[in-house]
Design a protein around this motif. Structure first.
Motif, PDB file in Angstrom:
ATOM      1  N   TYR A   1       0.828  -1.205   0.000  1.00 39.04           N
ATOM      2  CA  TYR A   1       0.000   0.000   0.000  1.00 39.04           C
ATOM      3  C   TYR A   1       0.861   1.252   0.000  1.00 39.04           C
ATOM      4  O   TYR A   1       2.021   1.244   0.432  1.00 39.04           O
ATOM      5  N   SER A   2       0.275   2.335  -0.495  1.00 38.43           N
ATOM      6  CA  SER A   2       0.914   3.657  -0.490  1.00 38.43           C
ATOM      7  C   SER A   2      -0.101   4.691  -0.046  1.00 38.43           C
ATOM      8  O   SER A   2      -1.315   4.482  -0.173  1.00 38.43           O
TER       9      SER A   2
ATOM     10  N   HIS B   1      -2.060   2.044   8.342  1.00 39.33           N
ATOM     11  CA  HIS B   1      -0.829   1.293   8.587  1.00 39.33           C
ATOM     12  C   HIS B   1      -1.102   0.024   9.388  1.00 39.33           C
ATOM     13  O   HIS B   1      -0.400  -0.979   9.228  1.00 39.33           O
TER      14      HIS B   1
ATOM     15  N   GLY C   1      -2.387  -2.537   6.498  1.00 35.00           N
ATOM     16  CA  GLY C   1      -1.532  -3.025   5.421  1.00 35.00           C
ATOM     17  C   GLY C   1      -0.466  -3.996   5.880  1.00 35.00           C
ATOM     18  O   GLY C   1      -0.298  -4.267   7.071  1.00 35.00           O
TER      19      GLY C   1
ATOM     20  N   TYR D   1       4.498  -1.178   3.253  1.00 38.22           N
ATOM     21  CA  TYR D   1       4.294   0.189   2.787  1.00 38.22           C
ATOM     22  C   TYR D   1       5.282   0.526   1.674  1.00 38.22           C
ATOM     23  O   TYR D   1       6.481   0.265   1.789  1.00 38.22           O
TER      24      TYR D   1
ATOM     25  N   ASN E   1       6.845   3.619  -0.199  1.00 36.13           N
ATOM     26  CA  ASN E   1       7.038   5.061  -0.119  1.00 36.13           C
ATOM     27  C   ASN E   1       7.238   5.615  -1.525  1.00 36.13           C
ATOM     28  O   ASN E   1       8.204   5.263  -2.195  1.00 36.13           O
TER      29      ASN E   1
ATOM     30  N   HIS F   1       5.052   8.655   7.242  1.00 40.37           N
ATOM     31  CA  HIS F   1       4.393   7.394   6.932  1.00 40.37           C
ATOM     32  C   HIS F   1       5.383   6.235   6.945  1.00 40.37           C
ATOM     33  O   HIS F   1       5.069   5.146   7.432  1.00 40.37           O
TER      34      HIS F   1
ATOM     35  N   ALA G   1       4.911   3.240   9.463  1.00 38.59           N
ATOM     36  CA  ALA G   1       4.786   1.890   8.928  1.00 38.59           C
ATOM     37  C   ALA G   1       5.749   0.945   9.643  1.00 38.59           C
ATOM     38  O   ALA G   1       5.393  -0.174  10.014  1.00 38.59           O
TER      39      ALA G   1
ATOM     40  N   ARG H   1       5.213  -2.756   9.748  1.00 40.55           N
ATOM     41  CA  ARG H   1       5.015  -2.845   8.300  1.00 40.55           C
ATOM     42  C   ARG H   1       6.299  -2.398   7.629  1.00 40.55           C
ATOM     43  O   ARG H   1       6.653  -1.227   7.682  1.00 40.55           O
TER      44      ARG H   1
ATOM     45  N   SER I   1       8.925  -1.021   5.135  1.00 37.72           N
ATOM     46  CA  SER I   1       8.808   0.004   4.095  1.00 37.72           C
ATOM     47  C   SER I   1       9.622  -0.403   2.875  1.00 37.72           C
ATOM     48  O   SER I   1      10.834  -0.576   2.959  1.00 37.72           O
TER      49      SER I   1
END
Length: 280
Positions: A117-118, A192, A195, A198, A200, A218, A222, A227, A229
Motif C-alpha cells: 500500500y501507499s 498502517h 496493510g 508500505y 514510499n 508514513h 509503517a 510494516r 517500508s
C-alpha cells in the motif's frame, strides 16, 4: 522550568498529529512544566484529549517559548519570554500509544492476500513514481502474484488515475486498488495497521525514509506498526509472510514497538536539549 509550546495541534493532519506528540514528549520531561497554545489554520478545531489539560494552565511564569510553526506563523516572543526556540519541521515523532490503540479493520473490496500500500496526496509527479513501482514489481516477480494486491490511498484519485493510464498495461498485472481518502475520514494509523508492506512514493534520497514531512512520517509509522517500508528496492518479506502470516505479523509488530519506544525516548532527549540550548 515552565515551557510554553505553540503549534498546530488542532489540525486533523499529519502535521497536527506531530504537534500533539511533540507536546506530549515535552510534558513527559520531568524538568519541564508545559503549557500549550494552538495556532489554528482552520476554524472549529478540537484539542486532542491527550493534551487538553495543558491548555487550561496559565502562561504566566513561562521562561521558554517553544514554537513548532512555519516561518510565516512565527509569533514574536522576544522581550516577553526569556528564551525562544523555533523549529519549522516535524520530527517524525510518534507516541507509542498510537500503536497500542485498537483500530477498526478496514474493509476494502478486492484487497486480499499480502497487502502492499501507499499513501499520497497525488499532487506532484515525483511523489507518484508509479511507473517505477510497477517495474520493480516485475523485477521482484510480484507482478503476477495472485495472493498480493497494491492499494493506493490518495486525496487526489483523478491524478493517480491519470498516471496509471500512462503506464503500459503490460506492467499493470498486479491487482491495483485506488481508495479516495481525506485525512479527516480515516485515521492514518488505521491504514498502517491494516496493510502489510508500505511503498514510499517519495524519491529515495539521502536519509530516505525521513526525507520529507508527510511521506517520511508514513515510512516511520509503517515501521513502528511492523510494516516494512519498501522504497523501490527488493521486497524481502513477501515470502516470509507466505510461510506464516500470523507469525510474520506478530514478529514485526514486536520489533516495531521496540523501535518506536527507543525513538520516542531519543526524541525527548532531543527536545530537552533544544529547550536548554535556547537559554544559551
Amino acid at each position: 522550568m515552565k515551557v510554553l509550546y505553540i503549534g498546530y495541534y488542532r489540525e486533523p493532519t499529519i502535521w497536527g498529529q506531530q504537534c500533539v506528540d511533540t507536546a506530549r514528549a515535552l510534558e513527559e520531561i520531568e524538568e519541564f512544566d508545559v503549557v500549550v497554545r494552538a495556532l489554528d489554520l482552520r476554524p472549529n478545531g478540537n484539542t486532542p484529549a491527550s493534551i487538553v489539560g495543558l491548555e487550561y494552565k496559565p502562561v504566566e511564569g513561562a521562561e521558554v517559548c517553544y514554537q513548532q510553526v512555519l516561518d510565516d506563523h512565527y509569533v514574536g516572543s522576544e522581550g516577553i519570554f526569556k528564551h525562544t526556540k523555533h523549529i519549522t519541521d516535524n520530527m517524525n515523532i510518534i507516541h507509542p500509544d498510537v500503536l497500542r490503540q485498537k483500530y477498526e479493520p478496514l474493509n476494502i473490496e478486492g484487497a486480499t492476500g499480502y497487502k502492499f500500500y501507499s499513501i499520497t496526496d497525488g499532487s506532484r509527479k515525483e511523489r507518484r513514481n508509479l511507473d517505477g513501482i510497477y517495474s520493480q514489481f516485475i523485477i521482484d516477480g510480484l507482478h503476477s502474484a495472485s495472493n498480493a494486491t497494491y492499494t493506493i490511498f490518495t486525496s487526489n484519485p483523478e491524478a493517480v488515475q491519470k498516471d496509471l493510464a500512462e503506464i503500459d498495461d503490460v506492467k499493470k498485472t498486479i491487482n491495483t486498488i485506488i481508495v479516495p481518502i481525506e485525512s479527516t475520514e480515516v485515521p492514518l494509523p488505521q491504514i498502517h495497521n491494516w496493510g502489510d508492506e508500505y511503498i514510499n512514493l517519495t524519491p529515495y534520497k539521502g536519509s530516505g525514509a525521513v526525507s520529507s514531512q508527510d511521506f517520511g512520517y508514513h515510512a516511520q509509522m509503517a515501521e513502528f506498526f511492523g510494516r516494512r517500508s519498501w522504497m523501490g528496492m527488493e521486497s524481502k518479506k513477501f515470502n516470509e509472510w507466505l510461510e506464516n502470516p500470523v507469525a510474520y505479523d506478530l514478529s514485526w509488530r514486536k520489533t516495531g514497538m521496540t523501535h518506536c519506544a527507543e525513538w520516542w525516548e531519543a526524541n525527548k532527549e532531543y527536545l530537552k536539549k533544544g529547550v536548554l540550548d535556547a537559554q544559551n
